[in-house]
Design a protein around this motif. Structure first.
Motif, PDB file in Angstrom:
ATOM      1  N   PRO A  47       0.947  -1.137  -0.143  1.00 45.40           N
ATOM      2  CA  PRO A  47      -0.478   0.083  -0.156  1.00 45.40           C
ATOM      3  C   PRO A  47       0.873   0.575   0.121  1.00 45.40           C
ATOM      4  CG  PRO A  47      -0.426  -1.112   1.950  1.00 45.40           C
ATOM      5  CD  PRO A  47       0.862  -1.990   1.136  1.00 45.40           C
ATOM      6  N   GLY A  48       0.387   2.377  -0.464  1.00 46.34           N
ATOM      7  CA  GLY A  48       1.395   3.847  -0.782  1.00 46.34           C
ATOM      8  C   GLY A  48       0.766   3.916  -2.195  1.00 46.34           C
ATOM      9  N   LEU A  49       1.762   5.154  -1.816  1.00 48.31           N
ATOM     10  CA  LEU A  49       2.060   6.282  -3.447  1.00 48.31           C
ATOM     11  C   LEU A  49       3.125   5.435  -4.314  1.00 48.31           C
ATOM     12  CD1 LEU A  49       0.609   8.484  -4.600  1.00 48.31           C
ATOM     13  CD2 LEU A  49       2.872   9.430  -3.804  1.00 48.31           C
ATOM     14  N   HIS A  50       2.461   5.219  -5.344  1.00 42.75           N
ATOM     15  CA  HIS A  50       2.789   4.428  -6.471  1.00 42.75           C
ATOM     16  C   HIS A  50       2.577   5.065  -8.005  1.00 42.75           C
ATOM     17  CE1 HIS A  50       3.840   0.692  -3.972  1.00 42.75           C
ATOM     18  NE2 HIS A  50       2.519   1.211  -3.922  1.00 42.75           N
ATOM     19  N   PHE A  51       3.960   4.977  -8.795  1.00 46.30           N
ATOM     20  CA  PHE A  51       3.863   6.023 -10.349  1.00 46.30           C
ATOM     21  C   PHE A  51       3.798   4.408 -11.282  1.00 46.30           C
ATOM     22  CE2 PHE A  51       6.404   7.846  -7.017  1.00 46.30           C
ATOM     23  CZ  PHE A  51       5.742   9.578  -6.979  1.00 46.30           C
ATOM     24  N   LYS A  52       3.341   5.462 -12.340  1.00 47.89           N
ATOM     25  CA  LYS A  52       3.057   5.006 -13.630  1.00 47.89           C
ATOM     26  C   LYS A  52       3.567   5.828 -15.044  1.00 47.89           C
ATOM     27  CE  LYS A  52      -2.085   5.248 -14.174  1.00 47.89           C
ATOM     28  NZ  LYS A  52      -2.119   6.045 -15.199  1.00 47.89           N
ATOM     29  N   ILE A  53       3.826   4.968 -15.784  1.00 51.62           N
ATOM     30  CA  ILE A  53       3.754   6.285 -17.299  1.00 51.62           C
ATOM     31  C   ILE A  53       2.331   6.912 -17.826  1.00 51.62           C
ATOM     32  CG2 ILE A  53       4.518   5.400 -19.503  1.00 51.62           C
ATOM     33  CD1 ILE A  53       6.064   3.585 -19.001  1.00 51.62           C
TER      34      ILE A  53
END
Length: 286
Positions: A47-53
């Motif tokens: 869980p938490g903040l994640h990034f994607k294109i």
């Protein structure tokens, strides 16, 4: 406003939108799969903040919590060739998000796969057991077998079965009605047999009581006859003894008894000669 300023604003907006669309948050109750043009690239379970294109990649969120599946009731043929109606449910979770996504893109599709696997397993396990064991026998062991076999199949499409329960195991309605009618007929037959047996016993008891009454009355009559005979004998003996002691008094007593019996009623009439022996006590015997 100059052209440079407009370009700067547009570029800033594009960067802002790209930045916002490149960020996603995974809740602690969820897990996610990042896909690029429909092809899975990676799974996210933290869980938490994640990034994607941005634009190129999309995020598909899946449940991390335990889910419930209520399987529709199904008819199963037991080993003793009796049909039974089985109502069951399962609790499961997504163990492998990638396999789950590859097997079924939606939660409904995954639930349908698990439902098919569980129905097949229920039929497979219960078909080896007789009805009485399924209904009231080793149900806990049967549920454990169903759970283990269903879990083995569910793992192939990314699901883990936590528990399986048989909510209700019963006969189909038409079978239940037939069994009820057969039980009712059997109870009526048993009741008729018991009534007939009771009537036979009642006849025997009455016959025995009547025989005892007849025997008691006969014995009482015999004893009364014996007592009367003994009493008559004693009376005769007493009269004989009395007669032997005083013949004149005994003759007087017998004559008075004859008067009482003959002249005791008002309508008695006797036609006798005055000098009859019967009136000898009325004569003047000088």
């Amino acid at each position: 406003m100059s052209v440079k300023s407009i370009v700067a604003i547009v570029v800033s907006l594009i960067i802002l939108v790209a930045g916002v669309s490149s960020v996603y948050v995974v809740d602690e109750r969820e897990q996610a799969i990042v896909v690029k043009f429909g092809e899975p690239k990676r799974t996210v379970t933290t869980p938490g903040l994640h990034f994607k294109i941005p634009v190129m990649e999309q995020v598909i969120f899946l449940e991390k919590r335990i889910l419930s599946l209520d399987v529709p009731p199904q008819e199963v043929l037991a080993s003793d060739q009796r049909r039974i109606l089985v109502d069951s449910f399962a609790r499961y979770r997504i163990a492998d998000p990638l396999k789950r996504y590859q097997a079924a893109r939606t939660e409904v599709g995954a639930a349908r796969l698990l439902e098919d696997a569980m129905e097949s397993t229920v039929r497979q396990v219960l078909a080896k057991e007789p009805m009485n064991e399924i209904v009231s026998g080793q149900r806990a062991e049967l549920m454990k077998k169903i759970s283990d076999l269903t879990n083995q199949r569910a793992l192939t499409f990314g699901l883990e079965v936590v528990d399986v329960r048989l909510k209700r195991v019963d006969l189909p309605r038409e079978n239940s009605e037939a069994i009820f009618r057969r039980m009712e007929t059997e109870r009526q037959r048993e009741a008729a047999e018991k009534r007939a047996s009771g009537q036979r016993d009642a006849v025997k008891i009455r016959a025995a009581a009547d025989r005892q009454v007849a025997e008691i009355l006969a014995e009482a009559e015999r004893q009364s006859q014996t007592i009367r005979g003994e009493a008559d004998g004693q009376a005769v003996k007493i009269f004989a003894d009395a007669y032997g002691r005083d013949e004149d008094f005994f003759e007087f007593y017998r004559t008075m008894q004859a008067y009482r019996k003959s002249l005791g009623k008002d309508d008695t009439r006797l036609v006798l000669s005055p000098d009859s022996e019967f009136f000898k006590l009325f004569m003047d015997n000088k």
